[in-house]
Scaffold this active site. Structure first.
Site, PDB file in Angstrom:
ATOM      1  N   ARG A 304      53.248  33.874  39.731  1.00  9.51           N
ATOM      2  CA  ARG A 304      53.704  34.365  41.051  1.00  9.51           C
ATOM      3  C   ARG A 304      55.178  34.725  40.971  1.00  9.51           C
ATOM      4  O   ARG A 304      55.593  35.788  41.439  1.00  9.51           O
ATOM      5  CB  ARG A 304      53.482  33.295  42.125  1.00  9.51           C
ATOM      6  CG  ARG A 304      52.028  33.025  42.405  1.00  9.51           C
ATOM      7  CD  ARG A 304      51.855  31.999  43.530  1.00  9.51           C
ATOM      8  NE  ARG A 304      50.496  31.485  43.497  1.00  9.51           N
ATOM      9  CZ  ARG A 304      50.161  30.220  43.244  1.00  9.51           C
ATOM     10  NH1 ARG A 304      51.087  29.307  43.041  1.00  9.51           N
ATOM     11  NH2 ARG A 304      48.902  29.852  43.206  1.00  9.51           N
ATOM     12  N   PHE A 319      41.687  38.018  46.722  1.00 16.26           N
ATOM     13  CA  PHE A 319      41.302  36.638  46.391  1.00 16.26           C
ATOM     14  C   PHE A 319      42.522  35.732  46.630  1.00 16.26           C
ATOM     15  O   PHE A 319      43.031  35.081  45.732  1.00 16.26           O
ATOM     16  CB  PHE A 319      40.840  36.505  44.932  1.00 16.26           C
ATOM     17  CG  PHE A 319      39.802  37.513  44.507  1.00 16.26           C
ATOM     18  CD1 PHE A 319      38.447  37.274  44.761  1.00 16.26           C
ATOM     19  CD2 PHE A 319      40.166  38.691  43.862  1.00 16.26           C
ATOM     20  CE1 PHE A 319      37.474  38.202  44.362  1.00 16.26           C
ATOM     21  CE2 PHE A 319      39.206  39.615  43.467  1.00 16.26           C
ATOM     22  CZ  PHE A 319      37.865  39.378  43.703  1.00 16.26           C
ATOM     23  N   ASP A 340      40.368  37.189  51.474  1.00 14.23           N
ATOM     24  CA  ASP A 340      39.592  36.116  50.850  1.00 14.23           C
ATOM     25  C   ASP A 340      38.285  36.004  51.615  1.00 14.23           C
ATOM     26  O   ASP A 340      38.226  36.240  52.817  1.00 14.23           O
ATOM     27  CB  ASP A 340      40.334  34.772  50.876  1.00 14.23           C
ATOM     28  CG  ASP A 340      39.778  33.803  49.841  1.00 14.23           C
ATOM     29  OD1 ASP A 340      40.428  33.604  48.792  1.00 14.23           O
ATOM     30  OD2 ASP A 340      38.683  33.250  50.067  1.00 14.23           O
ATOM     31  N   ASN A 366      34.907  40.361  51.588  1.00 11.35           N
ATOM     32  CA  ASN A 366      34.485  40.362  50.194  1.00 11.35           C
ATOM     33  C   ASN A 366      35.270  41.460  49.473  1.00 11.35           C
ATOM     34  O   ASN A 366      35.170  42.637  49.819  1.00 11.35           O
ATOM     35  CB  ASN A 366      32.977  40.652  50.132  1.00 11.35           C
ATOM     36  CG  ASN A 366      32.475  40.637  48.706  1.00 11.35           C
ATOM     37  OD1 ASN A 366      33.186  40.978  47.761  1.00 11.35           O
ATOM     38  ND2 ASN A 366      31.224  40.250  48.547  1.00 11.35           N
ATOM     39  N   ASP A 387      43.231  38.155  41.672  1.00 11.24           N
ATOM     40  CA  ASP A 387      43.160  36.793  41.111  1.00 11.24           C
ATOM     41  C   ASP A 387      41.815  36.168  41.489  1.00 11.24           C
ATOM     42  O   ASP A 387      41.752  35.228  42.284  1.00 11.24           O
ATOM     43  CB  ASP A 387      44.329  35.950  41.645  1.00 11.24           C
ATOM     44  CG  ASP A 387      44.341  34.551  41.050  1.00 11.24           C
ATOM     45  OD1 ASP A 387      43.732  34.351  39.974  1.00 11.24           O
ATOM     46  OD2 ASP A 387      44.955  33.654  41.658  1.00 11.24           O
ATOM     47  N   CYS A 427      40.420  33.841  34.938  1.00  9.78           N
ATOM     48  CA  CYS A 427      40.481  32.430  34.540  1.00  9.78           C
ATOM     49  C   CYS A 427      39.182  31.985  33.881  1.00  9.78           C
ATOM     50  O   CYS A 427      38.878  30.794  33.826  1.00  9.78           O
ATOM     51  CB  CYS A 427      40.847  31.540  35.722  1.00  9.78           C
ATOM     52  SG  CYS A 427      39.742  31.698  37.123  1.00  9.78           S
TER      53      CYS A 427
HETATM   54  N1  SAH Z   1      45.243  33.733  44.283  1.00 11.51           N
HETATM   55  C1  SAH Z   1      45.037  32.377  44.707  1.00 11.51           C
HETATM   56  C2  SAH Z   1      43.891  31.693  44.006  1.00 11.51           C
HETATM   57  C3  SAH Z   1      42.591  32.422  44.093  1.00 11.51           C
HETATM   58  S1  SAH Z   1      41.197  31.459  43.767  1.00 11.51           S
HETATM   59  C4  SAH Z   1      46.323  31.593  44.526  1.00 11.51           C
HETATM   60  O1  SAH Z   1      47.269  32.130  43.933  1.00 11.51           O
HETATM   61  O2  SAH Z   1      46.395  30.454  44.975  1.00 11.51           O
HETATM   62  C5  SAH Z   1      39.910  32.530  44.107  1.00 11.51           C
HETATM   63  C6  SAH Z   1      39.640  32.794  45.580  1.00 11.51           C
HETATM   64  O3  SAH Z   1      38.695  33.845  45.632  1.00 11.51           O
HETATM   65  C7  SAH Z   1      39.025  31.657  46.351  1.00 11.51           C
HETATM   66  O4  SAH Z   1      39.850  31.347  47.445  1.00 11.51           O
HETATM   67  C8  SAH Z   1      37.670  32.183  46.844  1.00 11.51           C
HETATM   68  O5  SAH Z   1      37.390  31.803  48.188  1.00 11.51           O
HETATM   69  C9  SAH Z   1      37.869  33.657  46.778  1.00 11.51           C
HETATM   70  N2  SAH Z   1      36.688  34.522  46.558  1.00 11.51           N
HETATM   71  C10 SAH Z   1      35.644  34.317  45.727  1.00 11.51           C
HETATM   72  N3  SAH Z   1      34.837  35.380  45.721  1.00 11.51           N
HETATM   73  C11 SAH Z   1      35.374  36.288  46.560  1.00 11.51           C
HETATM   74  C12 SAH Z   1      35.024  37.593  46.955  1.00 11.51           C
HETATM   75  N4  SAH Z   1      33.942  38.217  46.471  1.00 11.51           N
HETATM   76  N5  SAH Z   1      35.809  38.240  47.818  1.00 11.51           N
HETATM   77  C13 SAH Z   1      36.916  37.645  48.315  1.00 11.51           C
HETATM   78  N6  SAH Z   1      37.314  36.415  47.967  1.00 11.51           N
HETATM   79  C14 SAH Z   1      36.559  35.743  47.092  1.00 11.51           C
END
Ligand code: SAH
Length: 484
Positions: A304, A319, A340, A366, A387, A427
């Site tokens: 970040r 995400f 998210d 989504n 992410d 990840c």
């Molecule tokens: N970027 C964040 C961590 C992301 S973790 C940080 O820096 O803290 C991944 C996230 O993706 C989760 O919160 C999960 O709810 C979300 N997620 C999973 N599938 C998804 C989708 N298809 N569309 C949107 N969000 C999604």
């Protein structure tokens, strides 16, 4: 641990004989008794036994018996431990044997230990004289001590090596490793009050996670062995750090594979519903009991900050979880949109945005659909973060995962203005760095845009990678520039 076992009260002779089919004393390190025909010194014949298997005893641990049959006093050090039965000329010996829990591995397992990998799979275990959760001595097929490990009688990962040395690894060594892991984190001068203190295998503490959230700690014990060590670990952490409370987030699915219960519980002190931490000047409210992982995605902290160097204009954080990238980068951008799929996560982004005075338009959606929607309405962004969660949680999922990663990277590159920055992460350790680079490249070809690599990054330094152990290198983060 061998040194911890003490001599037990000797059993009555009658019980002794009747108990010959008792449980496996070797697994518990109990005293082991044998009745031997002592007439033929040096060629001892075992008539009855209590506890461990005779074959094991005579071949292995009871090596002293032939000699002592000749000279009673040598066994157990006192005559009191030997009762003569004149009629049969049998002698009953109580031997204060310390039966070390032992696991013998195959030749392939031995190669693996030698290569430094800390995991030995069940298929490479030849025999085990131990119960699940014990610290065991690991022996090669030829009987050499290959090291010490945590033993699991359920998981496919049967052994997690604690050391590749002959000397036993006991509680003192484990405490020293925890202290060293903490000292390393302190030396990093991390600009946050939340970070990882112990990162499992990469701190020589396999299957143990310890995260710090300000004055509170969250631990995860992800194997039978670590689970059994938890009380010791908690007292060590209390001793070294004096936290206000320690929470066990023992709810990951990995524990089911170990035959362990999934549970979240306070192990020491108090842990409030929500704790406040800061990272790079941003304050977060964290729900340690219900948040993902142990509360926050601590492994992205340095990415970040790195990404913030390039953030500008219109930002799209995909995400977003509770807003890690959106908040740190959003401070530098004209407008920020975060997506998210989780309503709870989006509520947290809004709460954190307000708290920090950063304008974030946080939306539930989504990402796969939203990116297409933004493309249709011809939106443009100067900075985009991808992410996603691990798309490839196992090998079987790799093909679909590759398609998923390629899709979102392709869409993001199309939405990016020329000169814009894409921060793209994976990840999934089943997709390694080279494979991830390849599919991002394929996305750039499909998007018909030249892309340069500004930075290749990974998980933060508080989540170290153990060389030669690919499983410990899971997070890839590329900062890319779209040229035209
Ligand atoms: N970027 C964040 C961590 C992301 S973790 C940080 O820096 O803290 C991944 C996230 O993706 C989760 O919160 C999960 O709810 C979300 N997620 C999973 N599938 C998804 C989708 N298809 N569309 C949107 N969000 C999604």
């Amino acid at each position: 641990m061998p040194s911890a076992f003490e001599r037990r009260v000797q059993p009555q002779r009658e019980n002794f004989v009747r108990e010959t089919e008792g449980d496996d004393a070797s697994a518990h390190g109990e005293d082991v008794g044998v009745i031997v025909l002592a007439r033929k010194a040096r060629r001892v014949e075992v008539v009855a036994e209590r506890g461990a298997d005779t074959g094991d005893l005579v071949r292995g641990d009871l090596f002293a018996l032939p000699r002592t049959a000749e000279h009673d006093a040598a066994i157990g050090g006192t005559r009191g431990h030997c009762a003569a039965d004149r009629e049969a000329d049998r002698r009953l010996y109580y031997v204060g044997l310390v039966m070390t829990p032992t696991v013998v591995i195959s030749a392939r397992g031995e190669d693996r230990v030698q290569s430094g990998h800390p995991w030995i799979y069940r298929a490479d275990v030849a025999s085990a004289r131990a119960s699940g959760g014990e610290i065991v001595e690991v022996r090669t097929p030829r009987g050499r001590v290959a090291g010490w490990a945590l033993y699991s009688d359920r998981s496919q990962i049967a052994l997690r090596m604690l050391s590749q040395r002959e000397a036993p690894t006991g509680e003192a060594a484990i405490r020293a490793r925890i202290a060293s892991a903490i000292a390393f984190r302190e030396s990093l001068k991390i600009d946050a009050t939340a970070y990882r203190l112990v990162h499992g295998e990469a701190d020589l503490l396999p299957s143990l996670i310890v995260d710090r959230y300000g004055d509170h700690l969250v631990v995860q014990a992800l194997s039978q062995g670590m689970d059994r060590l938890l009380p010791f670990i908690v007292s060590t952490l209390n001793d070294l750090l004096h936290p206000k409370g320690i929470l066990a987030r023992n709810d990951p699915r990995a524990r089911v594979l170990e035959g362990l219960e999934q549970r979240v519980e306070v192990l020491s002190g108090d842990v409030p519903e929500s704790v406040t931490v800061t990272e790079s000047g941003i304050e977060y409210d964290v729900d340690l009991r219900r948040g993902q992982k142990t509360g926050l995605f601590l492994d992205q902290r340095e990415n970040r900050s790195a990404a913030a160097q390039y953030a500008r204009g219109r930002l799209l954080d995909c995400f977003s979880y509770n807003g890690g990238f959106a908040l740190v980068l959003g401070r530098l951008c004209r407008e920020t949109i975060a997506f998210d799929v989780s309503e709870d996560a989006v509520a947290r982004v809004r709460q954190n945005a307000q708290r920090n005075g950063v304008a974030v338009d946080a939306r539930v959606g989504n990402v796969f659909d939203e990116l297409r929607g933004l493309e249709r309405t011809r939106e443009r962004f100067d900075t985009i973060v991808l992410d996603p969660p691990a798309f490839a949680k196992n090998k079987a999922a790799i093909t679909n995962a590759r398609a998923g990663y390629k899709e979102i990277n392709l869409r993001a590159l199309k939405l990016l203005s020329p000169g814009g920055t894409l921060v793209t992460c994976s990840c999934s350790y089943h997709i390694n760095e080279a494979a991830f680079a390849e599919l991002v490249y394929e996305a750039s070809v499909d998007a018909n845009t030249p892309v340069t690599v500004v930075e290749k990054r990974m998980q933060g330094r508080d989540h170290p990678v153990l060389l030669g152990v690919p499983e410990t290198y899971y997070l890839k983060c590329f900062i890319l520039r779209k040229l035209a």
